[in-house]
Structure formats: structure tokens, C-alpha cells
Design a protein around this motif. Sequence first.
Motif, PDB file in Angstrom:
ATOM      1  N   ASP A   1     -16.156   7.173 -24.786  1.00 39.81           N
ATOM      2  CA  ASP A   1     -15.287   7.921 -25.690  1.00 39.81           C
ATOM      3  C   ASP A   1     -15.809   7.835 -27.127  1.00 39.81           C
ATOM      4  O   ASP A   1     -15.805   6.767 -27.744  1.00 39.81           O
ATOM      5  N   ARG A   2     -16.294   8.993 -27.645  1.00 39.33           N
ATOM      6  CA  ARG A   2     -16.926   8.964 -28.973  1.00 39.33           C
ATOM      7  C   ARG A   2     -15.913   8.709 -30.088  1.00 39.33           C
ATOM      8  O   ARG A   2     -16.251   8.199 -31.138  1.00 39.33           O
ATOM      9  N   ARG A   3     -14.652   9.090 -29.856  1.00 32.51           N
ATOM     10  CA  ARG A   3     -13.663   8.932 -30.936  1.00 32.51           C
ATOM     11  C   ARG A   3     -13.526   7.472 -31.321  1.00 32.51           C
ATOM     12  O   ARG A   3     -13.385   7.105 -32.476  1.00 32.51           O
ATOM     13  N   LEU A   4     -13.623   6.592 -30.284  1.00 33.61           N
ATOM     14  CA  LEU A   4     -13.528   5.161 -30.565  1.00 33.61           C
ATOM     15  C   LEU A   4     -14.678   4.700 -31.432  1.00 33.61           C
ATOM     16  O   LEU A   4     -14.518   3.947 -32.386  1.00 33.61           O
ATOM     17  N   GLU A   5     -15.878   5.183 -31.066  1.00 34.40           N
ATOM     18  CA  GLU A   5     -17.051   4.767 -31.830  1.00 34.40           C
ATOM     19  C   GLU A   5     -16.944   5.228 -33.273  1.00 34.40           C
ATOM     20  O   GLU A   5     -17.222   4.479 -34.209  1.00 34.40           O
ATOM     21  N   GLU A   6     -16.498   6.502 -33.435  1.00 33.23           N
ATOM     22  CA  GLU A   6     -16.396   7.029 -34.792  1.00 33.23           C
ATOM     23  C   GLU A   6     -15.362   6.268 -35.600  1.00 33.23           C
ATOM     24  O   GLU A   6     -15.571   5.933 -36.766  1.00 33.23           O
ATOM     25  N   ALA A   7     -14.268   5.974 -34.927  1.00 33.97           N
ATOM     26  CA  ALA A   7     -13.210   5.221 -35.611  1.00 33.97           C
ATOM     27  C   ALA A   7     -13.744   3.882 -36.096  1.00 33.97           C
ATOM     28  O   ALA A   7     -13.487   3.447 -37.221  1.00 33.97           O
ATOM     29  N   ALA A   8     -14.510   3.237 -35.210  1.00 37.17           N
ATOM     30  CA  ALA A   8     -15.045   1.924 -35.573  1.00 37.17           C
ATOM     31  C   ALA A   8     -16.001   2.062 -36.744  1.00 37.17           C
ATOM     32  O   ALA A   8     -15.989   1.254 -37.676  1.00 37.17           O
ATOM     33  N   ARG A   9     -16.811   3.136 -36.712  1.00 40.24           N
ATOM     34  CA  ARG A   9     -17.764   3.320 -37.788  1.00 40.24           C
ATOM     35  C   ARG A   9     -17.022   3.603 -39.101  1.00 40.24           C
ATOM     36  O   ARG A   9     -17.407   3.130 -40.154  1.00 40.24           O
ATOM     37  N   ASP A  10     -15.935   4.360 -39.000  1.00 42.41           N
ATOM     38  CA  ASP A  10     -15.137   4.680 -40.188  1.00 42.41           C
ATOM     39  C   ASP A  10     -14.613   3.427 -40.868  1.00 42.41           C
ATOM     40  O   ASP A  10     -14.483   3.371 -42.075  1.00 42.41           O
ATOM     41  N   VAL A  11     -14.247   2.434 -40.075  1.00 43.29           N
ATOM     42  CA  VAL A  11     -13.738   1.213 -40.712  1.00 43.29           C
ATOM     43  C   VAL A  11     -14.867   0.260 -41.077  1.00 43.29           C
ATOM     44  O   VAL A  11     -14.643  -0.898 -41.377  1.00 43.29           O
ATOM     45  N   GLY A  12     -16.138   0.754 -41.000  1.00 44.62           N
ATOM     46  CA  GLY A  12     -17.244  -0.008 -41.571  1.00 44.62           C
ATOM     47  C   GLY A  12     -18.054  -0.850 -40.628  1.00 44.62           C
ATOM     48  O   GLY A  12     -18.851  -1.673 -41.050  1.00 44.62           O
ATOM     49  N   ALA A  13     -17.881  -0.650 -39.300  1.00 45.19           N
ATOM     50  CA  ALA A  13     -18.682  -1.447 -38.367  1.00 45.19           C
ATOM     51  C   ALA A  13     -20.120  -0.940 -38.350  1.00 45.19           C
ATOM     52  O   ALA A  13     -20.348   0.264 -38.427  1.00 45.19           O
TER      53      ALA A  13
ATOM     54  N   GLN B   1     -17.454  -0.181 -22.485  1.00 49.44           N
ATOM     55  CA  GLN B   1     -16.988   0.987 -21.728  1.00 49.44           C
ATOM     56  C   GLN B   1     -17.968   1.368 -20.635  1.00 49.44           C
ATOM     57  O   GLN B   1     -17.580   1.829 -19.567  1.00 49.44           O
ATOM     58  N   ALA B   2     -19.236   1.173 -20.920  1.00 50.27           N
ATOM     59  CA  ALA B   2     -20.244   1.549 -19.926  1.00 50.27           C
ATOM     60  C   ALA B   2     -20.446   0.460 -18.886  1.00 50.27           C
ATOM     61  O   ALA B   2     -21.033   0.698 -17.829  1.00 50.27           O
ATOM     62  N   ALA B   3     -19.937  -0.739 -19.184  1.00 47.42           N
ATOM     63  CA  ALA B   3     -20.266  -1.895 -18.347  1.00 47.42           C
ATOM     64  C   ALA B   3     -20.024  -1.720 -16.852  1.00 47.42           C
ATOM     65  O   ALA B   3     -20.899  -2.047 -16.054  1.00 47.42           O
TER      66      ALA B   3
ATOM     67  N   GLY C   1     -22.795  17.803 -21.706  1.00 43.02           N
ATOM     68  CA  GLY C   1     -21.914  16.735 -22.192  1.00 43.02           C
ATOM     69  C   GLY C   1     -22.353  16.228 -23.547  1.00 43.02           C
ATOM     70  O   GLY C   1     -21.545  15.880 -24.397  1.00 43.02           O
ATOM     71  N   ARG C   2     -23.673  16.241 -23.767  1.00 41.62           N
ATOM     72  CA  ARG C   2     -24.200  15.732 -25.019  1.00 41.62           C
ATOM     73  C   ARG C   2     -23.821  16.644 -26.179  1.00 41.62           C
ATOM     74  O   ARG C   2     -23.480  16.208 -27.255  1.00 41.62           O
ATOM     75  N   LYS C   3     -23.895  17.962 -25.894  1.00 36.56           N
ATOM     76  CA  LYS C   3     -23.602  18.910 -26.965  1.00 36.56           C
ATOM     77  C   LYS C   3     -22.104  19.084 -27.168  1.00 36.56           C
ATOM     78  O   LYS C   3     -21.643  19.379 -28.249  1.00 36.56           O
ATOM     79  N   GLY C   4     -21.372  18.946 -26.101  1.00 36.13           N
ATOM     80  CA  GLY C   4     -19.936  19.237 -26.113  1.00 36.13           C
ATOM     81  C   GLY C   4     -19.179  18.385 -27.106  1.00 36.13           C
ATOM     82  O   GLY C   4     -19.743  17.494 -27.749  1.00 36.13           O
ATOM     83  N   PRO C   5     -17.882  18.666 -27.292  1.00 38.25           N
ATOM     84  CA  PRO C   5     -17.076  17.952 -28.268  1.00 38.25           C
ATOM     85  C   PRO C   5     -17.061  16.471 -27.941  1.00 38.25           C
ATOM     86  O   PRO C   5     -16.877  16.093 -26.790  1.00 38.25           O
ATOM     87  N   ALA C   6     -17.276  15.658 -28.942  1.00 39.56           N
ATOM     88  CA  ALA C   6     -17.327  14.233 -28.703  1.00 39.56           C
ATOM     89  C   ALA C   6     -15.922  13.650 -28.575  1.00 39.56           C
ATOM     90  O   ALA C   6     -14.995  14.176 -29.155  1.00 39.56           O
TER      91      ALA C   6
END
Lengths: 289, 285, 379
Positions: A180-192, A205-207, B280-285
Motif C-alpha cells: 500500500d503506497r499511501r502508507l509509505e507516502e504517509a511515513a515519508r511525509d512525517v520525515g522517515a 507488508q511483503a513479508a 500496477g506500477r503505473k496505476g494509482p498508488a
Amino acid sequence: MTDLAPVSPFDASPSAVGRIARRAPIDWTGIAFLVGLAAVILLPLVVTAVWAFAEVWRFPAIVPQRMGLGYWQETLSRTDVWQALWLSLRITTTVTVISAAICFPAAYAFARLDFPGRNMLFLAFLSVQAFPKFGLIIATATIFLTLNLIGTFWGVVLIQLVGTLLYMIWIPVSAFQGVDRRLEEAARDVGASPMRVFWSITLPQAAPTLFAAILITFVNTFYETDAAWLIGLPNVRTMPMVMIAFINNALEVQYGAVLFVFLWVPSFLLMLAARRVMGADAFAKGLGG
Amino acid sequence: MIAALRSGMMGGRLSGLLLVALPVALLIWLVLWPVLQAMVGTVYFPGTGFSTASYAYFFTDDYSLRNLWLTLWVTALTSVLRVTVAMPIALYLRFRTGSVAALVQALALFPMFVPSVLVAYAFIRVLGPNGIVDTVLVALHLPKLMSPYLTPAGPIIGLVWDGLPLTLLLLLSGLGRVSIASVDAARDLGAGSWTLFTRIILPRIQSSIIVTLAFNVLGLFSAFTLPFLLGPASPEMMGPYMQRTFSDNADPLNATTQAVITFAFCAAFGLIYVRAIAKGRKGPA
Amino acid sequence: MNRREFLMAGAAAGLVASTRFAAAATRLDLYTASDANISDFFNNVVKPAFEAANPGLELNVVIARPAAALDAVVQRAFAALSTKSDPQLDIIEQYEPMLPNGGIEAGLWTDFQKAGLANYGAVNKLAIQTAYGLPYRGSQVLLAYDSTKLPRDKAPKTFADLAAWIKANPGQFIYNRPDKGGSGGNFINRVVHEVSGRDPLKFKVDNYTQASADEVLAKAWAVLNDLAPSLYEKGAYTSGNSASLQLLAQGAVTMIPAWSDQVLQAIAKGVLPETTGLVQLTDLALCGGFSQAVVPTNAAHRDAALKFADFMLSQEMQTAVIEKLGGFPGVDWSNLPKALHDKYADVIPSSIPTFPSGEWTKAVQDGWYRNVAPNISRT
């Protein structure tokens, strides 16, 4: 991890409690699956297991006419069986570790980074499995002969390592891609930092999928024989090579049955352990921190 | 932020290539190059030039086409059966915890540890003529089973059994990405089980299903032991057919031609997976 | 321990070490893909005798089962020929020297006619198919049946009887795919002999022509297709010699063609019951075959391998083949003690019909898959 907790949409604890409370009664679905699988999976295995103790078993007797431990003694007293098992475990572990080390980063790159030739290269890994081995024997043998790797431990490791590439790249790619990219972005937003994000968000998540890939690779490599024969003989004899020599075209199924039952117990324990890493809990554990 | 992203992308190109360098090098050296040589060997003959005669032979030979057709439909049927059997088990395992679930998982994954040769033996001893099922039926004064041994059903049963763990593992690992919370939330909003499955779960595990199918096709096209030991002598699946052409007929040219054709079918399925990943890579994250 | 004893012990230890080193330096790698009785024979009978007769040589029996493993090793040896490296293979106990494709032309296998083996002249001329394979043991196919279902005096004695019995007892006979084991293959070869006047000498390694094959084989396919609906499951074929024996052991069929040594071993081990009957056709026996040992020309220890090949033809080893293995000798009976011949006269016929390898066998096997196995007549 604590600073990330508030952004997690998967804060599952209240509903998890609720679910546990909801299904306090007996797990009937599970028992139904259990019965079905026992009939389909266990029955053939139990029959094989009984064969391991049978000395004479002919139709139409329901139980063997003569039972004994003769085949067990004969099989397990052979030193080559133990040597082969030990050798197989060493080869398989080496292959799996190296494979994970070189393939997981590559899988991450295929899933998340953009670079020239990406799709072509990714597709090319298919040829590891899709092209039948017999067409490649001469070419492969020539390479290994010139490197003096025939009949050596590292020769077998190298050829089996190549055999693992497809599974160890294709399966993890689907994992990294599904994070889930939103989680990663959120984490980056708070400075990780990117590494921090990778270790605490992406990897957990991938584990489960990564673990599935490792498990499949380990077992497949353990039982792989085609490449092992070509490169390993005459000096390297792995467990399945011994096993197949025992059971292929043999009149007595017992030798194979004994070796099989012999590998049974560790496999089943490994499977139960797998549930801890692969199961429903693993996901929650990865995020719940 | 935008500048950072740009530099990240530029870095991505280089680090991407670096990250894939080792496996790709191994692949080119020990697989791609030999495969390419083998493929060229079927159409180019030193001294005589190009010829596609062996391909023309394959596609005009009834016997070869029958084998290809058999392989295709056994592959299709077996893959569908595997996914149909594995999906309910995977769903159950994903959303349940406890010791019963642990046992179900251990059991379902167990065939993974059984080498194919032994699967075949176990099969013959259980479902084969006068096997354990027949023994029990006779003891109960019931008619014997129509044994699937040496009929087309034989390899299918064996292959489904043998391939269940891989299918299950891949589906299960895909389901790991479906959060229990989101399912519970949808259920609280009144979604039925079917809606839940098609609207919430399926979209999230799409790539896993495609990779599952891709691996199934790959494995089945090259399946050898089970079709050979359990199936009828003819038509043959491509695995045993190629092997026989290669070693018993001592005909590497036609065997390699069969291999290239097999490879083409597998590559087509592989392409679907690659497309899905790229999308999937291009699609909305 | 005084000084002298110490020195003696040291010298002895040194001696042991040096012989071990010498043995390691000339370790002969002998490969076999045959069944367990053969690898046991080499390990328990041949190895001690050979090492005693040839100090400094060590025989390493490498089991490469199934045959696909051996094929891979042979391909490897073929590749080693062009790279001039050590194939790590000195001798194969049984392999078809016509394989791999182009192997003989490239000079992969040693020509035994020119190898200067002292005992080569003794080899049974009928057993020699090519100079590149050394026939050192033989075996024959016969019919094995369940005598509780078919009384011993009713067992078929001629091919016509057999065909009539198969048709009268549908579902009770099965033979295996010809390329996957000689018992089924030689049953088919016997049909080829039947439709061509029961003269095995008509078929030679070098007299194959497409036209004669088409004519003879078409007749053979007709006979086999006529039998097919009366076979097990209306025309099913097992995947090998052992699979047929297992169906017989399970009581699923009444009669199968089987290798004599294998079926005798199965009875001895209790895999088949004591009530298993054996019968050979009397109008013309089912074919047998000779195992051909091959030595690659690029073997690291080729001279020692040839010494070993010669050793296998010695009277001592040929007697062991008969007495310990229950096989036929590869040498002519005239080279063996007469007493031995008299002793086994009842069990072992003095000659067995064979079918030529190479083109003929290929035509029979591939033709069978295309014409008989699809079972077109099946309704």
C-alpha cells in the motif's frame, strides 16, 4: 513505529476482539476442511506410510499380510542416506540464502523502479522454467566442464541457483507491487528516511509473500534432481537422488516409503511453523507494532 | 518535493539496473544464451541455410497436434480445478486463526513435500486397480471403482493434488494484502459474502491470481512424471512427448522444435503477468 | 613401543596412505541405470573380484537411475569430447551406443574391435550389434501369469494360442510401452517376427529400409490393434517393466510379458506370489537382449576401463553372470566349462532371438505410438 501508528487504517484491534468474541463456538468450517483434506491428502500418505512397514501386502487384504521393520533397518543403516540428507540440507540452504540475497533486491527494482529494458528483462526470467532442460544440457555441460565444476558442491549450487531465479523474482514482485503506497507516502511525509520506510512499512507488508517464495524455493531446490544429476554425478549425491534411485522402477515400494516417512516429521513441523509467518496473524503483527 | 522525486527517478534508473544486475547476468549466461542457441538451431543449419521445415512438420503432423491439444486442455482444466479448490481454503485460512486453521494449512501444503514419483506410487496404491479404495469396496461388498489409472483422468487428479500447495501459497500470500479491517468494514455496511469477494478481495489479489495461473501453465506444460506414469500411452502430454522424441527417437531437432513451441505458449501467459505488473506500477498508488 | 616398532608402524601407515592415494588416482567410475539387482551384482560380486585381480584400481559404482539421469551424463560426456575435458565417466554398464545422435560419428564411443581386448574373440557373435557396445550379459522376455487364475497346463505355448487366450479373457493382459522397458518392446518385436515368418535373422542392424519397414510393420500394427480391445482397460499400456509387474502383483491382470531375471527376483523377494507361473513360447521364443557396456574414448582412465571390460568377459565373471545374476553369458558357451552348460541347460537356452537396435527399433517404437497407442478402434 509509534509515530506511524495513528496513520494506519488497519488498526484492527477492536474488530479483532469483536471477531474473537463472535466465533467463540467451534470452528465448523475448519473442521469440514480438515475432514475433506484428511481424506484427500492424508489417505494416500497413510497408505504409503503403511507400505513402509509392510513386507507382503497383496489384494484383497485390508492390512498387510506381513509387517516388519526390515526395510527401515536396511534403509536407515546405510551411511549414504545420512550423508545425502546432510549434503542436501547444506546445498539447499546455501542456494536459498544466495538466491534471496540477489533476487529480492532485483524483485524490488522490477516492481518499483523504472529502468531501461525492465519489462523485457522481467519476462526473460520465464525462460528458466519454460524451456525444457534437455535442450540445454549440452550447452550447460560445456560451461560447467570448462569451469571444472562438474561433480562439485559449488557446481550444483550454481546450477540450482539459476533454477530458483524465476520463483524468487516473479513471486516477490507481486508482493512489492501490492504494498500500500499511501502508507509509505504517509511515513515519508512525517520525515522517515527511505530505508526506514522500506524496513518498517514495505518489508513487513511483503513479508508473507517473500516467505512463501523462500519456502517454495527451499522445497523445490531440495527435491530438484535434473540439474543435480547433470552436474553432480559422480561425486555429489543428494537426498532425492538417493530416493529416486531407490523408488524409480523398483519393484519394492518400501524403500521409497521409508525415506518418505523419514522426511515426513520434519516437513510437518516446518509446515506448522510456516503458519506463524504466513498466517493471518503475520500481517497484523507486521503492522500492529 | 518535486525535485526530490525527479532525482529519485534518475537514481531509480541506475540503482534499478544495479539491483537486477546479478540475477540478470546469471540468467543471460546460463539460460538465455543457451536457449537462444537452441532456438536458432531449429531454423538455421550451417551449410544449408534457413529452414522452417521442422515447424511445418509439427503443425501438419496430426499426432503432434493431438498431443499439443491434449496438453492445452489438461493445463486449462487442471489450473481451473486447482484455483477452485485452493480459493475457499485460502479465504478460510486468511480470516481465521487458531489451531484448526493451523492444521488445515499444514495439511493442505503437505503435498509440496512429496516428490512426484511418490505421488504416482501413492496414487496407484490408492486409486489404482485393486488399490486400497477397491480393497475397502470389496470388503463392503460394493462394486469396484472405475480406476482412473492410465486414463486421461489419472494425470489430472495427480496434478491437482501435487500442485495444490503452490496455488494455495500464492493465493494466500496475495490475500495477506487484504486487510481484515476493510472486510469487516464492508460487512458492517451490509455487503454480502459474494459482493465482498468480488468487490473487495478480488481486485486486491489480482496480480497473485495471474501469477498463480502463469506458474500453473509453466509447470503443466513441462509436467513429465505424473502424465507419464499415470496417463494413457497416447495422446501424450508435451513433457513426455518431447522427452521421448529427444532420447528414444534420438531426434534433437524435432524435440527442440517442440520445446520452442511449448516455450511460446508459456511466454504468452508470462506476458499477461508482465503486463499486469507494469499496469500496477503505473496505476494509482 | 620401541623405536623399531614405531618406524615399522610409520612405514605401514605410509604404505596404507600411498595405496589409498594410488587407488584414488585410478578410481574407475562405472555408471549403471539398471535395476537394483544389477548394481548389487557390481558392488558385491564384481568390485571385490576386480580389485583383488588389479591392485591399485578401484571400482566406483555410480547409480544413475532413472535412465534420464544417465542420458544427462552421456550428453555431458559428449560435450566434454568437444571441450577436451574429463567427462568423469569411465564406463557404462549398459547403454545404447547408437545414442546420442551423432555420437559414434564424433568418435564418442570406443571401438571394441580395435581395442585389443584379449577375450573379445570369445564374445557370442549373435550378440554383437555394433562394435561400440560390448555385450557381456543377456536376459530374455517370457510370459508371467497368475496360476491361480490360469492353470499351468492351460498356459499358451504358441503365439496363436496367446492371441486366442488374450481375446478369450478380455482385460487380463497388458504390456508396457515399447520404449519404456524391454518386456513390452520385445512382445511387440515378437509380433513383428510373427507377421514376417518367424525368422529373427531377417532383421539386421544394417538392413533397414523404409519400404520393407512400412510393409512389415503395417501387418504388425494390424495384429496389435486387433488385440487392443481385449487388453486391460480396452487398450491401456503401462509405463514400464515394473508397472506391469505391479499390476500382476495386485491381481489386476492375469498375464504379462516380463524379463526373466526381473520376474525371478520379484518372486524371490515376495513381491510376486509363489503361484506365479512362467512360460516361454515354443514356436519362436520372445526376444531377449544383451546389455552393452560402453567406454567413452575421452574417459580419463580409458586403459583401466578397457582392462575392466576384458575382465567382465573372463570365465570367472561370465560364470558369475550365470550363477549370481541368473542371466545369459555374453561369450559363446563354447568358452565356458561344459559342466556349467549342462547344469543350466534346462533353465537357459543356448541361444535367444534378438531384435536389432537402431533404425528398426526406432521405427517400431515411434510407429507403435502413432498407430497402436491411440487405439482408434476403441469405441
